[in-house]
Scaffold this motif. Sequence first.
Motif, PDB file in Angstrom:
ATOM      1  N   HIS A 199       0.843  -1.201   0.000  1.00  0.00           N
ATOM      2  CA  HIS A 199       0.000   0.000   0.000  1.00  0.00           C
ATOM      3  C   HIS A 199       0.872   1.243   0.000  1.00  0.00           C
ATOM      4  O   HIS A 199       1.836   1.331   0.756  1.00  0.00           O
ATOM      5  CB  HIS A 199      -0.928   0.009   1.219  1.00  0.00           C
ATOM      6  N   VAL A 200       0.507   2.177  -0.842  1.00  0.00           N
ATOM      7  CA  VAL A 200       1.244   3.434  -0.916  1.00  0.00           C
ATOM      8  C   VAL A 200       0.677   4.385   0.123  1.00  0.00           C
ATOM      9  O   VAL A 200      -0.517   4.636   0.173  1.00  0.00           O
ATOM     10  CB  VAL A 200       1.169   4.048  -2.332  1.00  0.00           C
ATOM     11  N   GLU A 201       1.558   4.868   0.972  1.00  0.00           N
ATOM     12  CA  GLU A 201       1.206   5.873   1.985  1.00  0.00           C
ATOM     13  C   GLU A 201       1.636   7.230   1.440  1.00  0.00           C
ATOM     14  O   GLU A 201       2.699   7.354   0.828  1.00  0.00           O
ATOM     15  CB  GLU A 201       1.967   5.597   3.288  1.00  0.00           C
ATOM     16  N   GLU A 202       0.816   8.238   1.668  1.00  0.00           N
ATOM     17  CA  GLU A 202       1.149   9.587   1.204  1.00  0.00           C
ATOM     18  C   GLU A 202       0.935  10.605   2.309  1.00  0.00           C
ATOM     19  O   GLU A 202      -0.046  10.542   3.033  1.00  0.00           O
ATOM     20  CB  GLU A 202       0.276   9.962   0.001  1.00  0.00           C
ATOM     21  N   GLU A 203       1.869  11.517   2.418  1.00  0.00           N
ATOM     22  CA  GLU A 203       1.789  12.614   3.385  1.00  0.00           C
ATOM     23  C   GLU A 203       2.425  13.827   2.710  1.00  0.00           C
ATOM     24  O   GLU A 203       3.645  13.898   2.564  1.00  0.00           O
ATOM     25  CB  GLU A 203       2.539  12.252   4.668  1.00  0.00           C
ATOM     26  N   GLY A 204       1.596  14.730   2.244  1.00  0.00           N
ATOM     27  CA  GLY A 204       2.113  15.903   1.531  1.00  0.00           C
ATOM     28  C   GLY A 204       2.838  15.477   0.262  1.00  0.00           C
ATOM     29  O   GLY A 204       2.278  14.770  -0.566  1.00  0.00           O
ATOM     30  N   TYR A 205       4.096  15.863   0.140  1.00  0.00           N
ATOM     31  CA  TYR A 205       4.879  15.523  -1.044  1.00  0.00           C
ATOM     32  C   TYR A 205       5.581  14.177  -0.912  1.00  0.00           C
ATOM     33  O   TYR A 205       6.175  13.687  -1.864  1.00  0.00           O
ATOM     34  CB  TYR A 205       5.928  16.606  -1.325  1.00  0.00           C
ATOM     35  N   SER A 220       5.703  10.151  -0.486  1.00  0.00           N
ATOM     36  CA  SER A 220       4.931   8.922  -0.673  1.00  0.00           C
ATOM     37  C   SER A 220       5.906   7.750  -0.688  1.00  0.00           C
ATOM     38  O   SER A 220       7.072   7.896  -1.053  1.00  0.00           O
ATOM     39  CB  SER A 220       4.119   8.973  -1.969  1.00  0.00           C
ATOM     40  N   PHE A 221       5.412   6.595  -0.262  1.00  0.00           N
ATOM     41  CA  PHE A 221       6.245   5.388  -0.269  1.00  0.00           C
ATOM     42  C   PHE A 221       5.359   4.162  -0.175  1.00  0.00           C
ATOM     43  O   PHE A 221       4.253   4.207   0.355  1.00  0.00           O
ATOM     44  CB  PHE A 221       7.270   5.396   0.872  1.00  0.00           C
ATOM     45  N   ALA A 222       5.867   3.066  -0.725  1.00  0.00           N
ATOM     46  CA  ALA A 222       5.149   1.795  -0.696  1.00  0.00           C
ATOM     47  C   ALA A 222       5.469   1.086   0.618  1.00  0.00           C
ATOM     48  O   ALA A 222       6.613   1.022   1.037  1.00  0.00           O
ATOM     49  CB  ALA A 222       5.577   0.932  -1.879  1.00  0.00           C
ATOM     50  N   LEU A 223       4.437   0.566   1.254  1.00  0.00           N
ATOM     51  CA  LEU A 223       4.589  -0.094   2.547  1.00  0.00           C
ATOM     52  C   LEU A 223       4.100  -1.531   2.429  1.00  0.00           C
ATOM     53  O   LEU A 223       2.993  -1.777   1.957  1.00  0.00           O
ATOM     54  CB  LEU A 223       3.769   0.663   3.590  1.00  0.00           C
ATOM     55  N   GLN A 224       4.955  -2.482   2.810  1.00  0.00           N
ATOM     56  CA  GLN A 224       4.588  -3.885   2.834  1.00  0.00           C
ATOM     57  C   GLN A 224       5.350  -4.590   3.948  1.00  0.00           C
ATOM     58  O   GLN A 224       6.139  -3.973   4.634  1.00  0.00           O
ATOM     59  CB  GLN A 224       4.832  -4.558   1.483  1.00  0.00           C
TER      60      GLN A 224
END
Length: 147
Positions: free
Chosen positions: A48-54, A56-60
């Motif tokens: 799942h891609v997490e996003e916070e402002g600018y 973002s990163f994939a989390l698994q």
Amino acid sequence: MMKKIVIHEEYCIGCRLCEIQCLVKHSSSGKIIKAFREEYPRPISRVHVEEEGYLSFALQCRHCEDATCIENCMTGAMHRDEKSGAVICDEEKCVGCWMCIMSCPFGVIQREKKERKIASKCDLCGNDGEPACVANCPNEALSYEEN
């Protein structure tokens, strides 16, 4: 030493192709349109891609060395694959108690509702070489490396 997925958030553009490719890889058909339009219930992505402002990163799943999900699994469904060292869920043994979900410090295990409720998490694409999320990341924000 086992290989793990490494996140390079400075290269992630939040395109979510990793999520789509994971969903397709774990679908019955292996085809993108069929996975989204014809399979019910729709397979779920294990990344799942997490996003916070600018940012973002994939989390698994991190396939932790001292995996609390394995320690807290009452049936032994969560276990370490002897060949790859990856933390895997045996769907046949899973009873849907969700102890793994509650104990994961990264929040990466989720409930899948197929015929029965089972835990779902990254399985490194079952040792098929490079995981689908890594192989299909257009910006190389994910890599598969020895740790």
